[in-house]
Design an enzyme around this catalytic site. Structure first.
Site: not given
Ligand code: SAH
Length: 398
Positions: A232, A254, A280, A301, A341
């Protein structure tokens, strides 16, 4: 108190709900209101009193919002443009602590209720300042907020990014407008010496998750020569810090292709090597476990799994599933940094959920630390919702 203020419509709160207001909470929900005395237009000011008629605060009323009243003050003082401007100045002044960090020119300048400016969000991305007004009552103060920001921060460009869908729920339109200067082709910010290209009008949130700055920095100490997995990743905050701290190999995952494109751009900006995957993370983690991959550091995250208290059980399952997979990828000595979060997820429930994953695997873990959002997303006493980010760091002992 002026004669005008005295004549405000009065919202009577049901017995039992006065305690949180006395502690400084800024919200009155619709189901906490016993009756409204006088005619009040949506967005208008009201006086809030408890069941005995005791003054609780003054704030904005909006019948279309679940949060029917957002309080601006708990003292008997008039709500004026000067009060709003003063709050904006105080919010900007507090951020000097963050902006004094070496190599840092980005921060959240205004964090809504926690800065006593309900529904107002403002982020600084280098020379670009992005303002959002999400509460109907605050809309009429947009100009004074913008002028005060210009005065305090002198940005090259001020953007009003009133494009969040929450605005429709509050009965407002969605639009984005440049209020001052010109938006550069690309906005590059500096966070603890790392360069990041952020998409301030098309990205998620206002462009970047500024709340993770200190946690991004914290990961560095575990990354020398390490194999690091950032799940993520968004635009690569953790991954970049890991790479620049001397990681042997960094993978960032991501689901958003736009985010992955920015990770690649950001890796290039910093001369870092990052292996990116658009997938995913639930599937990706399962696959990595199946392949018996090993990492020294895993960061999780995810976005908020729950936007309501009711979904807590399914949110816990989500956190546990990814924690289980991550732990399976970590040998003894490996470090897991895992985040939640959502303010609906209490800290103790989150911690116990993640620790239960270790128990299920019959592995002991060291709790390195439990961290929070960075200090430019301040926590207001009496308003527990302002503490939303939980950052749990573990080391696998066996
Ligand atoms: N770690 C980042 C913030 C993450 S926000 C930082 O430190 O700045 C959450 C992220 O998860 C987003 O970019 C979103 O696109 C992604 N996301 C949401 N669902 C997801 C999934 N099932 N698999 C992978 N990424 C996902």
């Amino acid at each position: 108190m002026t004669a005008n203020e005295m004549k405000l419509p009065v919202v009577h709160v049901i017995n039992g709900r006065q305690k949180k207001l006395l502690q400084g909470h800024p919200w009155v929900y619709g189901n906490e209101i016993e009756r409204v005395e006088g005619d009040v237009p949506d967005g208008g000011l009201v006086t809030v009193v408890d069941f005995r008629g005791r003054y609780m605060g003054t704030g904005f009323y909006n019948s279309r919002s679940l949060i029917t009243v957002r309080l601006l003050t708990h003292r008997q003082e008039p709500v004026t443009e000067e009060m709003i401007a003063g709050r904006v100045r105080a919010a900007c002044a507090y951020r000097r602590f963050v902006l004094a960090r070496p190599g840092t020119d980005c921060c959240r300048l205004i964090y809504g209720e926690a800065d006593r400016l309900p529904g107002v969000i403002c982020d600084r991305f280098g020379g670009v300042v992005v303002l959002q007004v999400l509460a109907l009552g605050m809309e009429r103060y947009t100009q004074v907020i913008a002028e005060t920001l210009m005065d305090c921060v002198h940005p090259d460009c001020l953007v009003l990014a009133n494009d969040d869908a929450i605005r429709r729920k509050e009965g407002m339109e969605c639009f984005t407008r440049v209020l001052s200067g010109t938006l550069p082709q690309e906005t590059i910010i500096n966070e603890n010496g790392i360069k990041l290209s952020v998409d301030v009008t098309g990205g998620q949130k206002t462009g970047y998750f500024l709340d993770q700055k200190e946690n991004h920095l914290f990961v560095r100490q575990f990354c020398k020569d390490a194999r690091v997995l950032d799940c993520f990743s968004y635009i690569g905050g953790f991954a970049l810090n890991a790479a620049l701290a001397g990681a042997r190999e960094v993978t960032a995952v991501d689901i958003s292709d736009k985010a992955v494109a920015l990770i690649e751009r950001n890796a290039a900006l910093n001369g870092a090597q990052i292996h990116t995957v658009c997938a995913n993370c639930f599937d990706f983690l399962r696959e990595q476990v199946r392949e018996q991959q090993r990492y020294d550091v895993v960061v999780l995250d995810p976005p908020a799994f729950t936007k309501a208290h009711a979904n807590m059980a399914s949110a816990c399952r989500g956190y546990k599933e990814i924690a289980l997979s991550a732990m399976r990828l970590l040998p003894p000595g490996g470090v897991l940094a895992t985040h939640s979060c959502s303010y609906h997820m209490p800290e103790d429930v989150f911690v116990n959920t993640v620790l239960s994953a270790a128990q299920d695997l019959h592995r002991q873990v060291r709790v390195i630390t439990l961290r929070r959002q960075d200090i430019d997303h301040p926590v207001l006493a009496g308003y527990p919702e302002s503490h939303y980010l939980k950052s749990l760091w573990l080391q696998m002992l066996d």
